[in-house]
Design a protein around this motif. Structure first.
Motif, mmCIF file in Angstrom:
data_model
loop_
_atom_site.group_PDB
_atom_site.id
_atom_site.type_symbol
_atom_site.label_atom_id
_atom_site.label_comp_id
_atom_site.label_asym_id
_atom_site.label_seq_id
_atom_site.Cartn_x
_atom_site.Cartn_y
_atom_site.Cartn_z
ATOM 1 N N SER A 17 0.826 -1.202 0.000
ATOM 2 C CA SER A 17 0.000 0.000 0.000
ATOM 3 C C SER A 17 0.860 1.252 0.000
ATOM 4 O O SER A 17 1.893 1.298 0.657
ATOM 5 C CB SER A 17 -0.906 0.012 1.236
ATOM 6 N N ALA A 18 0.401 2.265 -0.726
ATOM 7 C CA ALA A 18 1.073 3.559 -0.748
ATOM 8 C C ALA A 18 0.438 4.509 0.262
ATOM 9 O O ALA A 18 0.796 5.682 0.330
ATOM 10 C CB ALA A 18 1.012 4.154 -2.146
ATOM 11 N N SER A 19 -0.483 4.019 1.062
ATOM 12 C CA SER A 19 -1.171 4.842 2.041
ATOM 13 C C SER A 19 -0.191 5.382 3.083
ATOM 14 O O SER A 19 0.773 4.710 3.453
ATOM 15 C CB SER A 19 -2.258 4.019 2.733
ATOM 16 N N ALA A 20 -0.457 6.569 3.572
ATOM 17 C CA ALA A 20 0.420 7.205 4.563
ATOM 18 C C ALA A 20 0.498 6.396 5.862
ATOM 19 O O ALA A 20 1.489 6.466 6.575
ATOM 20 C CB ALA A 20 -0.071 8.617 4.851
ATOM 21 N N ASP A 21 -0.541 5.632 6.156
ATOM 22 C CA ASP A 21 -0.544 4.860 7.402
ATOM 23 C C ASP A 21 -0.242 3.372 7.177
ATOM 24 O O ASP A 21 -0.572 2.530 8.005
ATOM 25 C CB ASP A 21 -1.882 5.016 8.126
ATOM 26 N N ALA A 22 0.416 3.037 6.083
ATOM 27 C CA ALA A 22 0.688 1.639 5.726
ATOM 28 C C ALA A 22 1.504 0.904 6.791
ATOM 29 O O ALA A 22 1.380 -0.307 6.927
ATOM 30 C CB ALA A 22 1.381 1.558 4.377
ATOM 31 N N LYS A 23 2.327 1.613 7.554
ATOM 32 C CA LYS A 23 3.107 0.953 8.604
ATOM 33 C C LYS A 23 2.284 0.754 9.878
ATOM 34 O O LYS A 23 2.617 -0.072 10.709
ATOM 35 C CB LYS A 23 4.369 1.757 8.922
ATOM 36 N N GLN A 24 1.208 1.496 10.003
ATOM 37 C CA GLN A 24 0.346 1.407 11.172
ATOM 38 C C GLN A 24 -0.824 0.445 10.928
ATOM 39 O O GLN A 24 -1.242 -0.279 11.819
ATOM 40 C CB GLN A 24 -0.198 2.792 11.523
ATOM 41 N N VAL A 25 -1.359 0.451 9.705
ATOM 42 C CA VAL A 25 -2.491 -0.404 9.339
ATOM 43 C C VAL A 25 -2.060 -1.287 8.178
ATOM 44 O O VAL A 25 -1.767 -0.798 7.103
ATOM 45 C CB VAL A 25 -3.718 0.439 8.930
ATOM 46 N N THR A 26 -1.995 -2.595 8.423
ATOM 47 C CA THR A 26 -1.601 -3.510 7.356
ATOM 48 C C THR A 26 -2.836 -4.002 6.613
ATOM 49 O O THR A 26 -3.914 -4.136 7.186
ATOM 50 C CB THR A 26 -0.809 -4.721 7.891
ATOM 51 N N GLU A 27 -2.655 -4.257 5.335
ATOM 52 C CA GLU A 27 -3.747 -4.712 4.474
ATOM 53 C C GLU A 27 -3.340 -6.030 3.838
ATOM 54 O O GLU A 27 -2.202 -6.203 3.426
ATOM 55 C CB GLU A 27 -3.993 -3.656 3.393
ATOM 56 N N SER A 28 -4.272 -6.942 3.758
ATOM 57 C CA SER A 28 -3.998 -8.218 3.095
ATOM 58 C C SER A 28 -5.237 -8.691 2.346
ATOM 59 O O SER A 28 -6.363 -8.286 2.646
ATOM 60 C CB SER A 28 -3.534 -9.272 4.100
ATOM 61 N N PHE A 29 -4.998 -9.533 1.341
ATOM 62 C CA PHE A 29 -6.055 -10.129 0.533
ATOM 63 C C PHE A 29 -6.226 -11.563 1.024
ATOM 64 O O PHE A 29 -5.268 -12.328 1.063
ATOM 65 C CB PHE A 29 -5.653 -10.098 -0.948
ATOM 66 N N VAL A 30 -7.439 -11.917 1.429
ATOM 67 C CA VAL A 30 -7.698 -13.228 2.015
ATOM 68 C C VAL A 30 -8.676 -14.002 1.136
ATOM 69 O O VAL A 30 -9.662 -13.449 0.653
ATOM 70 C CB VAL A 30 -8.286 -13.094 3.441
ATOM 71 N N LYS A 31 -8.354 -15.273 0.929
ATOM 72 C CA LYS A 31 -9.241 -16.187 0.204
ATOM 73 C C LYS A 31 -9.577 -17.347 1.134
ATOM 74 O O LYS A 31 -8.685 -17.953 1.724
ATOM 75 C CB LYS A 31 -8.549 -16.756 -1.042
ATOM 76 N N LEU A 32 -10.863 -17.642 1.268
ATOM 77 C CA LEU A 32 -11.325 -18.775 2.063
ATOM 78 C C LEU A 32 -11.993 -19.774 1.127
ATOM 79 O O LEU A 32 -12.863 -19.398 0.345
ATOM 80 C CB LEU A 32 -12.337 -18.323 3.118
#
Length: 117
Positions: free
Chosen positions: A41-56
């Motif tokens: 992520s290029a978001s300013a808070d990328a180090k504070q809020v992590t993002e992931s793609f999940v498949k179930l």
């Protein structure tokens, strides 16, 4: 929750329709029931809020008839506090939302990050 510290929060965005390229890809023959991949992520808070793609993987019953393998998977984006627990079952709270008729999952990125922060 006054006086209580929230250890972790996970926000999930159901995004099956937002990732047509994943659904159109070659069938995934994995026996795993859960796959999670970090999203850069290029978001300013990328180090504070992590993002992931999940498949179930939740296969449809045989009586549902023939279908592409991609129909046996539920996908979503997961946002979590980087300092919080890695496993969602250990989070103090989980917030789930699904895009409506006026916005797609991409527009909920800022919302999810604000909820987690």
């Amino acid at each position: 929750m006054r006086g209580m510290r929230v250890r972790g929060l996970t926000a999930g965005l159901l995004a099956a329709a937002a990732f047509p390229a994943v659904a159109a890809a070659a069938p995934h023959k994995s026996t795993h029931r859960r796959v999670e991949k970090k999203v850069a992520s290029a978001s300013a808070d990328a180090k504070q809020v992590t993002e992931s793609f999940v498949k179930l993987r939740f296969p449809l019953p045989a009586e549902a008839g023939a279908r592409p393998e991609a129909c046996n998977w539920v996908t979503y984006l997961r946002f979590r506090d980087a300092a919080g627990p890695r496993k969602s079952r250990n989070a103090d709270a989980i917030f789930v939302t699904m895009p409506g008729i006026f916005a797609g999952a991409g527009s909920l990125d800022i919302f999810a990050r604000n909820v987690v922060r």
